[in-house]
Design a protein around this motif. Sequence first.
Motif, PDB file in Angstrom:
ATOM      1  N   MET A  62       0.974  -1.088  -0.052  1.00 22.03           N
ATOM      2  CA  MET A  62      -0.113  -0.116  -0.082  1.00 22.03           C
ATOM      3  C   MET A  62       0.716   1.201   0.013  1.00 22.03           C
ATOM      4  O   MET A  62       1.867   1.395   0.727  1.00 22.03           O
ATOM      5  CB  MET A  62      -1.013  -0.029   1.427  1.00 22.03           C
ATOM      6  CG  MET A  62      -1.718   1.231   1.324  1.00 22.03           C
ATOM      7  SD  MET A  62      -2.805   1.292   2.862  1.00 22.03           S
ATOM      8  CE  MET A  62      -1.673   1.785   3.808  1.00 22.03           C
ATOM      9  N   GLN A  63       0.619   2.220  -0.605  1.00 18.80           N
ATOM     10  CA  GLN A  63       1.229   3.478  -0.778  1.00 18.80           C
ATOM     11  C   GLN A  63       0.678   4.410   0.062  1.00 18.80           C
ATOM     12  O   GLN A  63      -0.769   4.856  -0.078  1.00 18.80           O
ATOM     13  CB  GLN A  63       1.155   3.929  -2.249  1.00 18.80           C
ATOM     14  CG  GLN A  63       1.872   5.456  -2.496  1.00 18.80           C
ATOM     15  CD  GLN A  63       3.311   5.314  -2.265  1.00 18.80           C
ATOM     16  OE1 GLN A  63       4.016   4.501  -2.717  1.00 18.80           O
ATOM     17  NE2 GLN A  63       3.951   6.175  -1.657  1.00 18.80           N
ATOM     18  N   ILE A  64       1.387   4.947   1.044  1.00 15.90           N
ATOM     19  CA  ILE A  64       0.867   6.115   2.171  1.00 15.90           C
ATOM     20  C   ILE A  64       0.601   7.416   1.268  1.00 15.90           C
ATOM     21  O   ILE A  64       1.549   7.721   0.503  1.00 15.90           O
ATOM     22  CB  ILE A  64       1.867   6.247   3.071  1.00 15.90           C
ATOM     23  CG1 ILE A  64       1.839   4.820   3.899  1.00 15.90           C
ATOM     24  CG2 ILE A  64       1.417   7.421   4.027  1.00 15.90           C
ATOM     25  CD1 ILE A  64       1.030   4.439   4.580  1.00 15.90           C
TER      26      ILE A  64
END
Length: 189
Positions: A1-3
Amino acid sequence: MQIENPPVDRQVEKPDGERRGLVLIHTGDGKGKSTAAFGLALRAHGRGKAVKIYQFMKVPSARFGEHRVFEQLGVPIEGLGDGFSWKSKDLEHSAQLARDGWARAAATIQAGEHFMVVLDEITYPIRYGWLDLQAVVEVLKTRPSHVNVVLTGRGAPQELVDVADTVTEMKLIKHHYDAGVPAQRGIED
């Protein structure tokens, strides 16, 4: 997941049109179509607006979770059918129930006494040829301008999509049935 960074400087242009009744459709193969419609009904009821819910595939005597809570809240919910087609013992009778139910729902919409009318699972009797699609479209087009109508069901015909103001397609990504988990009270009903 990309923050992601939360947006902090969002410029929003607000529409300048007048508020009016909307046609909203919840369609697609994913779960949540009726649930989304019931959420809208709860919001409207919570604002003191008159709401009526018609369920085209549920029997009049149904006692699912939504029936119980809407009854407690004083929101009328009416089953118009005799269950899904694979449970029907007489498809012509099912078709007649849909036509009779549509006559009641159309009259409710046209009367203009409700802020919101929910037509739950209406796409099925339309797709089965039990209801005339053009008649449904015409009622939506000619309804009183303050009446909101919410339609649910898989495979909403393009003619309904064209007349709608908002269309949401629920996309199936994963379903517990595929893992062998049966329907659960409070989730599916």
